[in-house]
Write an enzyme that holds these catalytic residues in place. Structure first.
Site, PDB file in Angstrom:
ATOM      1  N   CYS A 291       0.787  -1.233   0.000  1.00 54.03           N
ATOM      2  CA  CYS A 291       0.000   0.000   0.000  1.00 54.03           C
ATOM      3  C   CYS A 291       0.825   1.294   0.000  1.00 54.03           C
ATOM      4  O   CYS A 291       0.497   2.200  -0.776  1.00 54.03           O
ATOM      5  CB  CYS A 291      -1.050  -0.010   1.109  1.00 54.03           C
ATOM      6  SG  CYS A 291      -0.634  -0.903   2.598  1.00 54.03           S
ATOM      7  N   ARG A 320       7.832 -10.151   5.738  1.00 54.19           N
ATOM      8  CA  ARG A 320       7.450  -9.793   7.102  1.00 54.19           C
ATOM      9  C   ARG A 320       8.256 -10.661   8.048  1.00 54.19           C
ATOM     10  O   ARG A 320       8.316 -11.874   7.894  1.00 54.19           O
ATOM     11  CB  ARG A 320       5.946 -10.019   7.336  1.00 54.19           C
ATOM     12  CG  ARG A 320       5.105  -9.104   6.480  1.00 54.19           C
ATOM     13  CD  ARG A 320       3.626  -9.261   6.756  1.00 54.19           C
ATOM     14  NE  ARG A 320       2.865  -8.496   5.761  1.00 54.19           N
ATOM     15  CZ  ARG A 320       1.542  -8.529   5.635  1.00 54.19           C
ATOM     16  NH1 ARG A 320       0.832  -9.295   6.438  1.00 54.19           N
ATOM     17  NH2 ARG A 320       0.928  -7.815   4.723  1.00 54.19           N
ATOM     18  N   GLN A 338       1.112 -11.455  -2.170  1.00 56.79           N
ATOM     19  CA  GLN A 338      -0.337 -11.325  -2.103  1.00 56.79           C
ATOM     20  C   GLN A 338      -0.869 -11.080  -3.507  1.00 56.79           C
ATOM     21  O   GLN A 338      -0.165 -10.560  -4.353  1.00 56.79           O
ATOM     22  CB  GLN A 338      -0.722 -10.128  -1.233  1.00 56.79           C
ATOM     23  CG  GLN A 338      -0.552 -10.357   0.249  1.00 56.79           C
ATOM     24  CD  GLN A 338      -0.965  -9.142   1.054  1.00 56.79           C
ATOM     25  OE1 GLN A 338      -0.843  -8.020   0.600  1.00 56.79           O
ATOM     26  NE2 GLN A 338      -1.439  -9.386   2.260  1.00 56.79           N
ATOM     27  N   ASP A 340      -2.589  -8.661  -4.401  1.00 59.31           N
ATOM     28  CA  ASP A 340      -2.951  -7.413  -3.753  1.00 59.31           C
ATOM     29  C   ASP A 340      -3.532  -6.429  -4.756  1.00 59.31           C
ATOM     30  O   ASP A 340      -3.209  -6.487  -5.950  1.00 59.31           O
ATOM     31  CB  ASP A 340      -1.664  -6.821  -3.160  1.00 59.31           C
ATOM     32  CG  ASP A 340      -1.927  -5.881  -2.013  1.00 59.31           C
ATOM     33  OD1 ASP A 340      -3.091  -5.743  -1.620  1.00 59.31           O
ATOM     34  OD2 ASP A 340      -0.948  -5.305  -1.522  1.00 59.31           O
ATOM     35  N   HIS A 342      -5.048  -2.085  -4.682  1.00 60.01           N
ATOM     36  CA  HIS A 342      -5.564  -0.913  -3.984  1.00 60.01           C
ATOM     37  C   HIS A 342      -6.441  -0.157  -4.951  1.00 60.01           C
ATOM     38  O   HIS A 342      -6.017   0.164  -6.061  1.00 60.01           O
ATOM     39  CB  HIS A 342      -4.414  -0.076  -3.435  1.00 60.01           C
ATOM     40  CG  HIS A 342      -3.682  -0.800  -2.357  1.00 60.01           C
ATOM     41  ND1 HIS A 342      -2.586  -1.581  -2.616  1.00 60.01           N
ATOM     42  CD2 HIS A 342      -3.975  -0.946  -1.045  1.00 60.01           C
ATOM     43  CE1 HIS A 342      -2.209  -2.152  -1.492  1.00 60.01           C
ATOM     44  NE2 HIS A 342      -3.015  -1.797  -0.522  1.00 60.01           N
ATOM     45  N   LYS A 422     -14.162  -3.469   7.411  1.00 61.94           N
ATOM     46  CA  LYS A 422     -13.757  -4.435   6.395  1.00 61.94           C
ATOM     47  C   LYS A 422     -14.740  -5.596   6.296  1.00 61.94           C
ATOM     48  O   LYS A 422     -15.536  -5.828   7.212  1.00 61.94           O
ATOM     49  CB  LYS A 422     -12.375  -4.989   6.711  1.00 61.94           C
ATOM     50  CG  LYS A 422     -12.333  -5.756   8.029  1.00 61.94           C
ATOM     51  CD  LYS A 422     -11.031  -6.504   8.216  1.00 61.94           C
ATOM     52  CE  LYS A 422     -11.008  -7.239   9.544  1.00 61.94           C
ATOM     53  NZ  LYS A 422      -9.818  -8.053   9.752  1.00 61.94           N
ATOM     54  N   HIS A 468      -8.254  -1.730   0.262  1.00 61.30           N
ATOM     55  CA  HIS A 468      -7.227  -2.777   0.166  1.00 61.30           C
ATOM     56  C   HIS A 468      -7.997  -4.053  -0.046  1.00 61.30           C
ATOM     57  O   HIS A 468      -8.918  -4.329   0.724  1.00 61.30           O
ATOM     58  CB  HIS A 468      -6.444  -2.942   1.471  1.00 61.30           C
ATOM     59  CG  HIS A 468      -5.858  -1.698   2.038  1.00 61.30           C
ATOM     60  ND1 HIS A 468      -4.510  -1.478   2.063  1.00 61.30           N
ATOM     61  CD2 HIS A 468      -6.425  -0.625   2.615  1.00 61.30           C
ATOM     62  CE1 HIS A 468      -4.278  -0.316   2.648  1.00 61.30           C
ATOM     63  NE2 HIS A 468      -5.414   0.223   2.998  1.00 61.30           N
TER      64      HIS A 468
END
Length: 593
Positions: A291, A320, A338, A340, A342, A422, A468
């Site tokens: 992000c 991570r 991911q 992912d 946005h 979420k 997200h």
RNA sequence: GCCGGUGUAGCAUAGAGGUAAUGCGACUGACUUGUAAUCAGUAGACCGGGGGUUCGAUUCCCUCCACCGGCUCCA
């Protein structure tokens, strides 16, 4: 309600607190067996100090402080004593004590964890339950007598912090499982064994999908077959996304501390980040999320409302620094990707975008034959940023997005992150285990931290809202779940090897090679087994490798330019012309979400 | 990170204070095979790393690493 269950008293939990009578009875059964276990432990260790012993899914546990670590032999001994208590058929006797009496009783038995619990209970009185000489602080409810808890087994020993906090002492936890009938117990144990057999770590090794090495803990090595699987999932998703208005980007893996300070990660997430220094000693971090980088992309030029929704997708590796003790297989790793994205939108676009997203989730998860449900997490009163009306509006829009699609959902009150509400998607696999995979998270904060804006229709500046979102979650974890869901027998479109050509004897190797070449030309993933071995052995090996199609060629097939098809599921299907078989497999492999 | 456990050939396991065995797999050879394991032979292990005890350690002790089960599903 059966009179075997104590539903007639004023308990903290009654039958009405459960979705069904069966679940209420299971709750009683499991909670009661937990007490029986504690009673048995107390016989062996009179100085045992007890924590909590609640019922859980499939069973129960009890936390306790003991003079020495437990061994597996201890479990056997505890089970034996439990069976005696069960045989005695002791009655569960409830008593309501005032707190002074309870404090005195548990204090005189050095049960300091119980004292802590009593002091935390509101009101003047507490409830206790006794079975014979074992008395425990407990709100109940329980079964009537210990003889009802026949079908149990202690399953494992673990460490657990008192009240889950690392600042508290570590207790020993014994897990057990218990069921109303012997058959159900055996079925559960059988299911555990089945789950063990299809454990993705085991199947991943057997099918040569991935490996791990102690010199790269928490980072799987994708072997050729696993890489094929990975790429297939990536490509199918890319196609779906490009048809749904997404733009794929590739942002750097490494970012300056300035980036992560702005995003807030440096303050709130640094202990989970891998930090590296350049030659001048400046701090950089490997991105734990995409992000912050995507905020920079959005902010890289003046944006118009006409560009929204702007959907930036990325599949780059993330790092991570998970705690060493938390790593596990593909499900808890330090390096992963991911799926992912946005999505930058106006507040007005939230509802429609949610509709689009649940549509994408539906396409994907019906393809895998996995049912799912949704959970809406709402504002946490204590930790949230932004103004309440905006939150409430956003929560309503998320809910409406679900409702508009006829989706049922539950609400997890207060479970939202500080930056926005979420929706989580809970997916059920073929072993009926639930996994949180898809997620749709609203974020009102990050665009503000990065000073993002767009020019609205009135030619003034507005701040975008960011969603997200992930559909698979991470590729690593998703593949781990798929491996277990399918037990390694992937559908044709996903299978690393879609067909294997098996030659019957050396004499037909040339034709087998020709068949192999034709399948390669048809863009199928195919292998050739031309070993000097019996056909039975080759079939066995292919079957163990879970290859969807075996194409068996001998003299008859070479003569007729045919192949004998044997499918993973149906077995021998007889011979067909080669061209037909290729067409059939091609058609079946042609899959898109 | 913390508690407990585990670590022996590619995999699955056995073993014991005197440097290790079996099956599968791999390799070589023979067989030329028709729908879930052909036969024979060969090679392959610094018994997770480091340190200690001992005449001698893979075995006992310490330590590190990795992996496995867990670390609120709240009386």
């Amino acid at each position: 309600m059966s009179e075997d269950f104590q539903s007639d008293q004023d308990f903290a939990l009654g039958p009405d607190d459960f979705p069904s009578p069966e679940e209420y009875q299971l709750h009683c059964l499991r909670h009661s067996t937990s007490h029986i276990m504690a009673a048995a432990v107390q016989q062996i260790f009179p100085d045992a100090r007890f924590g909590i012993g609640p019922p859980i899914k499939n069973g129960f546990y009890y936390d306790m402080q003991l003079p020495r670590p437990l061994t597996p032999e201890d479990l056997t001994e505890i089970e034996l004593r439990m069976r005696e208590i069960v045989k005695e058929g002791r009655e569960f006797q409830q008593q309501t004590w005032n707190k002074d009496k309870a404090l005195e009783f548990f204090g005189s038995h050095s049960q300091n964890f119980k004292l802590e619990l009593i002091n935390g209970i509101p009101g003047e009185t507490v409830s206790t339950y006794s079975i014979g000489d074992f008395t425990d602080l407990c709100a109940g409810p329980h079964v009537r007598r210990t003889s009802q808890c026949k079908h149990f087994k202690l399953t494992s020993i673990a460490g657990a912090y008192w009240r889950g906090s690392e600042r508290n002492p570590m207790l020993q936890r014994i897990y057990g499982t218990v069921w109303p009938t012997k058959d159900e117990l055996e079925e559960h144990l059988h299911n555990l064994e089945e789950a063990r057999k299809r454990d993705h770590r085991r199947v991943g090794r057997e099918l040569e999908l991935f490996m791990t090495h102690e010199w790269s803990p928490g980072a799987p090595f994708w072997l050729p077959k696993g890489t094929t699987l990975y790429h297939t999932l990536q490509e199918k998703l890319r196609r779906l996304l490009s048809r749904n208005g997404y733009l794929e980007v590739k942002a750097p893996l490494l970012g300056s501390h300035n980036l992560f300070r702005t995003s807030g990660h440096w303050d709130h997430y640094k202990e989970n980040m891998f930090i590296v220094e350049d030659e001048d000693g400046a701090d950089f971090g490997l991105k734990p999320m995409n992000c912050p980088m995507h905020m920079l992309i959005f902010g890289s030029k003046r944006r118009s409302y006409r560009e929204l929704p702007l959907r930036l997708a990325e599949q780059s590796p993330l790092h991570r620094n998970e705690r060493a003790g938390a790593l596990a297989g593909l499900t808890r790793v330090r390096q992963f990707q991911q799926d992912d994205a946005h999505i930058f939108i106006t507040e007005d676009q939230i509802g429609e975008e949610v509709t689009r997203l649940v549509g994408l989730l539906k396409r994907i998860y019906t393809a895998f034959g996995m049912p799912y449900r949704y959970v809406l997490s709402t504002r946490n009163e204590e930790k949230f940023m932004g103004d309440i009306p905006l939150w409430e509006r956003a929560e309503r829009l998320l809910a409406e997005g679900l409702e508009a699609n006829g989706l049922e959902y539950t609400i997890a009150k207060g479970d939202a992150a500080f930056y926005g509400p979420k929706i989580d998607q809970m997916v059920q696999d073929s072993l009926k285990r639930e996994h949180q995979l898809g997620t749709i998270q609203l974020d009102f904060q990050l665009p503000r931290q990065f000073n993002l804006s767009y020019v609205n229709a009135e030619n003034s500046e507005s701040i975008p809202v960011v969603i997200h979102r992930a559909l698979y979650g991470s590729f690593e974890r998703f593949i781990g779940i798929l491996i277990e869901h399918y037990a390694g027998a992937f559908p044709l479109w996903l299978a690393p090897v879609q067909a294997k050509v098996l030659s019957i004897s050396e004499k037909t190797v040339d034709y087998a090679r020709e068949v192999y070449d034709r399948l390669i030309e048809a863009d199928l993933r195919v292998e050739l087994d031309a070993r000097d071995d019996k056909i039975g052995a080759k079939i066995r090996d292919s079957q163990l490798e879970k290859v969807p199609y075996m194409l068996i060629v001998g003299a008859k097939e070479a003569e007729a330019r045919a192949v004998a098809v044997r499918s993973r599921e149906k077995g021998d299907e007889g011979a067909s012309p080669l061209d037909d078989v290729i067409a059939r497999i091609r058609q079946e492999a042609d899959f898109n979400y």
